[in-house]
Design a protein around this motif. Structure first.
Motif, mmCIF file in Angstrom:
data_model
loop_
_atom_site.group_PDB
_atom_site.id
_atom_site.type_symbol
_atom_site.label_atom_id
_atom_site.label_comp_id
_atom_site.label_asym_id
_atom_site.label_seq_id
_atom_site.Cartn_x
_atom_site.Cartn_y
_atom_site.Cartn_z
ATOM 1 N N SER A 125 49.889 38.015 35.206
ATOM 2 C CA SER A 125 51.079 38.858 35.125
ATOM 3 C C SER A 125 51.770 38.900 36.485
ATOM 4 C CB SER A 125 50.701 40.270 34.694
ATOM 5 O OG SER A 125 49.900 40.870 35.675
ATOM 6 N N ASN A 126 52.993 39.389 36.509
ATOM 7 C CA ASN A 126 53.749 39.500 37.753
ATOM 8 C C ASN A 126 53.700 40.911 38.332
ATOM 9 O OD1 ASN A 126 54.662 36.831 37.887
ATOM 10 N ND2 ASN A 126 56.253 37.244 36.390
ATOM 11 N N ASN A 127 52.818 41.756 37.830
ATOM 12 C CA ASN A 127 52.805 43.150 38.270
ATOM 13 C C ASN A 127 51.794 43.425 39.378
ATOM 14 O OD1 ASN A 127 50.378 43.116 36.985
ATOM 15 N ND2 ASN A 127 50.898 44.570 35.383
ATOM 16 N N GLY A 128 51.336 42.401 40.068
ATOM 17 C CA GLY A 128 50.398 42.600 41.163
ATOM 18 C C GLY A 128 48.964 42.798 40.719
ATOM 19 N N GLY A 129 48.676 42.542 39.473
ATOM 20 C CA GLY A 129 47.329 42.716 38.941
ATOM 21 C C GLY A 129 46.432 41.537 39.245
ATOM 22 N N ALA A 130 45.464 41.319 38.399
ATOM 23 C CA ALA A 130 44.499 40.247 38.584
ATOM 24 C C ALA A 130 45.147 38.895 38.321
ATOM 25 C CB ALA A 130 43.318 40.458 37.639
ATOM 26 N N CYS A 131 45.316 38.123 39.378
ATOM 27 C CA CYS A 131 45.948 36.808 39.258
ATOM 28 C C CYS A 131 44.991 35.729 39.742
ATOM 29 C CB CYS A 131 47.221 36.745 40.092
ATOM 30 S SG CYS A 131 48.480 37.920 39.576
ATOM 31 N N VAL A 132 45.021 34.619 39.062
ATOM 32 C CA VAL A 132 44.233 33.462 39.445
ATOM 33 C C VAL A 132 45.203 32.392 39.925
ATOM 34 C CG1 VAL A 132 42.714 31.642 38.586
ATOM 35 C CG2 VAL A 132 42.425 33.982 37.784
ATOM 36 N N GLU A 133 44.884 31.770 41.059
ATOM 37 C CA GLU A 133 45.705 30.691 41.586
ATOM 38 C C GLU A 133 44.876 29.419 41.652
ATOM 39 O OE1 GLU A 133 48.841 32.895 44.484
ATOM 40 O OE2 GLU A 133 46.837 32.534 45.319
#
Length: 55
Positions: free
Chosen positions: A9-17
């Motif tokens: 998500s784009n809300n600053g949550g859990a992101c995988v790169e």
């Protein structure tokens, strides 16, 4: 170059790169980019992603 997962998500949550260099794929948590990344060969990553899609 690091790319954020399309499932993040784009809300600053859990992101995988992910970053790819030849046959190596690195994975990191975008909230902690200075931490060590997990590194896999491309075939292992492909098998992992295929298994996720089937579940």
């Amino acid at each position: 170059m690091w790319r954020k997962s399309s499932r993040s998500s784009n809300n600053g949550g859990a992101c995988v790169e992910l970053a790819r260099a030849g046959r190596i794929v690195a994975v990191r948590d975008s909230k902690n980019p200075e931490a060590p990344a997990l590194v896999f060969d491309a075939d292992t990553m492909r098998s992992f992603l295929d298994a996720i899609k089937q579940s």
